[in-house]
Design an enzyme around this catalytic site. Structure first.
Site, PDB file in Angstrom:
ATOM      1  N   LYS A 169       1.141   4.094  -2.888  1.00  0.00           N
ATOM      2  CA  LYS A 169       0.808   5.501  -2.620  1.00  0.00           C
ATOM      3  C   LYS A 169       1.980   6.423  -2.970  1.00  0.00           C
ATOM      4  CE  LYS A 169      -3.460   5.193  -1.214  1.00  0.00           C
ATOM      5  NZ  LYS A 169      -4.517   5.522  -2.198  1.00  0.00           N
TER       6      LYS A 169
ATOM      7  N   TYR B 255       0.846  -1.210   0.000  1.00  0.00           N
ATOM      8  CA  TYR B 255       0.000   0.000   0.000  1.00  0.00           C
ATOM      9  C   TYR B 255       0.880   1.258   0.000  1.00  0.00           C
ATOM     10  CZ  TYR B 255      -3.619   3.176   1.954  1.00  0.00           C
ATOM     11  OH  TYR B 255      -4.496   4.214   2.193  1.00  0.00           O
TER      12      TYR B 255
HETATM   13  N1  LIG Z   1      -9.729   6.693   5.263  1.00  0.00           N
HETATM   14  C1  LIG Z   1      -8.559   7.290   5.410  1.00  0.00           C
HETATM   15  O1  LIG Z   1      -8.260   7.937   6.453  1.00  0.00           O
HETATM   16  C2  LIG Z   1      -7.542   7.223   4.316  1.00  0.00           C
HETATM   17  C3  LIG Z   1      -6.232   7.648   4.610  1.00  0.00           C
HETATM   18  C4  LIG Z   1      -5.301   7.658   3.586  1.00  0.00           C
HETATM   19  C5  LIG Z   1      -5.655   7.255   2.295  1.00  0.00           C
HETATM   20  N2  LIG Z   1      -6.926   6.799   2.055  1.00  0.00           N
HETATM   21  C6  LIG Z   1      -7.246   6.401   0.680  1.00  0.00           C
HETATM   22  O2  LIG Z   1      -8.498   6.955   0.327  1.00  0.00           O
HETATM   23  C7  LIG Z   1      -9.122   6.122  -0.663  1.00  0.00           C
HETATM   24  C8  LIG Z   1     -10.524   5.788  -0.219  1.00  0.00           C
HETATM   25  O3  LIG Z   1     -10.457   5.004   0.962  1.00  0.00           O
HETATM   26  P1  LIG Z   1     -11.657   4.901   1.996  1.00  0.00           P
HETATM   27  O4  LIG Z   1     -11.080   5.101   3.332  1.00  0.00           O
HETATM   28  O5  LIG Z   1     -12.799   5.741   1.530  1.00  0.00           O
HETATM   29  O6  LIG Z   1     -11.978   3.334   1.856  1.00  0.00           O
HETATM   30  P2  LIG Z   1     -13.371   2.566   1.547  1.00  0.00           P
HETATM   31  O7  LIG Z   1     -13.041   1.130   1.653  1.00  0.00           O
HETATM   32  O8  LIG Z   1     -14.460   3.126   2.364  1.00  0.00           O
HETATM   33  O9  LIG Z   1     -13.668   2.944   0.017  1.00  0.00           O
HETATM   34  C9  LIG Z   1     -12.920   2.428  -1.040  1.00  0.00           C
HETATM   35  C10 LIG Z   1     -13.838   2.209  -2.222  1.00  0.00           C
HETATM   36  O10 LIG Z   1     -13.045   1.793  -3.351  1.00  0.00           O
HETATM   37  C11 LIG Z   1     -13.755   0.760  -4.007  1.00  0.00           C
HETATM   38  N3  LIG Z   1     -12.803  -0.105  -4.755  1.00  0.00           N
HETATM   39  C12 LIG Z   1     -11.837  -0.873  -4.208  1.00  0.00           C
HETATM   40  N4  LIG Z   1     -11.195  -1.542  -5.168  1.00  0.00           N
HETATM   41  C13 LIG Z   1     -11.767  -1.191  -6.340  1.00  0.00           C
HETATM   42  C14 LIG Z   1     -11.531  -1.565  -7.689  1.00  0.00           C
HETATM   43  N5  LIG Z   1     -10.582  -2.458  -8.023  1.00  0.00           N
HETATM   44  N6  LIG Z   1     -12.281  -1.009  -8.651  1.00  0.00           N
HETATM   45  C15 LIG Z   1     -13.261  -0.117  -8.323  1.00  0.00           C
HETATM   46  N7  LIG Z   1     -13.541   0.254  -7.064  1.00  0.00           N
HETATM   47  C16 LIG Z   1     -12.791  -0.265  -6.082  1.00  0.00           C
HETATM   48  C17 LIG Z   1     -14.440  -0.012  -2.907  1.00  0.00           C
HETATM   49  O11 LIG Z   1     -15.533  -0.793  -3.400  1.00  0.00           O
HETATM   50  C18 LIG Z   1     -14.879   1.104  -1.967  1.00  0.00           C
HETATM   51  O12 LIG Z   1     -16.176   1.562  -2.266  1.00  0.00           O
HETATM   52  C19 LIG Z   1      -8.212   4.917  -0.820  1.00  0.00           C
HETATM   53  O13 LIG Z   1      -7.374   5.110  -1.944  1.00  0.00           O
HETATM   54  C20 LIG Z   1      -7.395   4.909   0.453  1.00  0.00           C
HETATM   55  O14 LIG Z   1      -6.175   4.276   0.282  1.00  0.00           O
HETATM   56  C21 LIG Z   1      -7.863   6.769   3.046  1.00  0.00           C
END
Ligand SMILES: NC(=O)c1ccc[n+]([C@@H]2O[C@H](COP(=O)([O-])OP(=O)(O)OC[C@H]3O[C@@H](n4cnc5c(N)ncnc54)[C@H](O)[C@@H]3O)[C@@H](O)[C@H]2O)c1
Length: 314
Positions: free
Chosen positions: A168, A164
């Site tokens: 990133k 991951y």
């Molecule tokens: N939540 C946080 O604090 C945080 C921190 C740093 C980075 N992120 C990044 O933010 C982004 C969103 O994360 P989140 O926390 O909302 O997670 P989440 O799991 O709530 O949402 C992720 C979404 O991506 C979709 N997804 C996953 N793989 C997929 C694919 N192959 N094709 C199409 N859709 C796909 C999932 O179905 C889901 O709806 C991610 O890239 C994550 O790495 C989140």
């Protein structure tokens, strides 16, 4: 509802849940038509369900915009092509691309399988490439585009999920390089680095651990206070993506922003901090190299981030 993005057409990946969902709705609230791309899988990338994408389409439509769902897998180039095509077919353009989809398969590197590495890199890094690659020709033709990628603080070396973290980091590099290549065509490429409460991060054990450390005086209570203010629904900062997608952000390009409910911060690009010059005309010798790796030269200000235990034998 605002009108900052009225008439603009957006593709948002990972828009079925969490941060992607919040951003899709924030764009719709500002008048953008949205293609909601989401496979509906679990955090570890398994399974699939059309319901989350369909629900977000309904929520976007409440703001009077056009919204359609795409259920493809971002790691598949053909699915990215189909999603971008769906946007162009339904609205004639693709103005905004938000690459938000992501999964997490945490393991220490000595336990990580090749498949766990490949899958995480494929969804985050290749997925971001796929959509940028498919959107870029349309955006160049239009001489307008806004691309918003998603990185993570793991980019700076987050342990326990190097798949991951590396993906990133790659997304930051794609953002910097994409900004250089596409900027002259009126396209901006930036990245957000979010902190929010979503199913990916909502782990009560983490808060319990912080509470214990605060109680023991090992951590300042302000850390917990900050955590509680930041680990909230991503709608608290989703409008930052709407801003970056707007005409007001035309000159903001190639930047990475930490985005939370209480803070927006801009990251620097790494620079060299110490330098040693080859004192001769010939190649570096081992003696010359050893002389360069000293606390007054290359190692000035250096601290080993993870030294071995003192008693450890080689
Ligand atoms: N939540 C946080 O604090 C945080 C921190 C740093 C980075 N992120 C990044 O933010 C982004 C969103 O994360 P989140 O926390 O909302 O997670 P989440 O799991 O709530 O949402 C992720 C979404 O991506 C979709 N997804 C996953 N793989 C997929 C694919 N192959 N094709 C199409 N859709 C796909 C999932 O179905 C889901 O709806 C991610 O890239 C994550 O790495 C989140």
């Amino acid at each position: 509802m605002g009108d900052k993005l009225k008439g603009r057409n957006a593709v948002v990946t990972g828009a079925g849940r969490g941060i992607g969902r919040a951003i899709a709705i924030a764009l719709a609230e500002e008048g953008a038509n949205v293609v909601v791309c989401d496979i509906g899988g679990a955090v570890d990338g398994t399974g699939g369900d059309r319901t989350p994408a369909d629900q977000v389409v309904e929520e976007c439509r409440k703001h009077g915009v056009k919204a359609i769902a795409q259920y493809g897998d971002v790691s598949k180039f053909a699915d990215a092509e189909a999603a971008v095509k769906a946007c162009v077919d339904s609205s004639g353009r693709i103005d905004i691309l938000c690459n938000i989809a992501g999964i997490d398969k945490p393991k220490m590197i000595w336990n990580m399988s090749e498949q766990e590495w490949d899958q995480v890199i494929a969804v985050h890094l290749k997925g971001t490439f796929n959509f940028m690659r498919c959107a870029a020709p349309f955006m160049r033709e239009q001489k307008f585009g806004r691309i918003i990628n998603t990185t993570s603080e793991a980019w700076l070396g987050g342990v326990t999920h190097l798949n991951y973290a590396a993906a990133k980091g790659g997304i930051v590099t794609l953002t910097w390089g994409g900004a250089q290549e596409l900027g002259p065509s009126g396209i901006t490429v930036n990245a957000i680095c979010p902190r929010a409460k979503t199913r990916m991060t909502d782990d009560p054990k983490v808060r319990e651990m912080v509470v214990k450390r605060v109680e023991k005086g090992l951590m300042d209570a302000s850390v917990l206070k900050r955590m509680d203010r930041e680990m909230v629904d991503p709608s608290a900062f989703a409008k930052i993506a709407a801003f970056l997608a707007s005409d007001d952000a035309a000159m903001i390009n190639g930047q990475v922003f930490l985005t939370t409910a209480i803070t927006i911060a801009r990251y620097s690009k790494p620079e060299t901090v110490t330098t040693a010059e080859n004192p001769t005309e010939g190649p570096w010798t081992l003696d010359m190299i050893k002389a360069a790796f000293t606390p007054d030269k290359l190692l000035k200000g250096y601290v080993n981030p993870a030294p071995p235990p003192k008693e450890e034998k080689k």
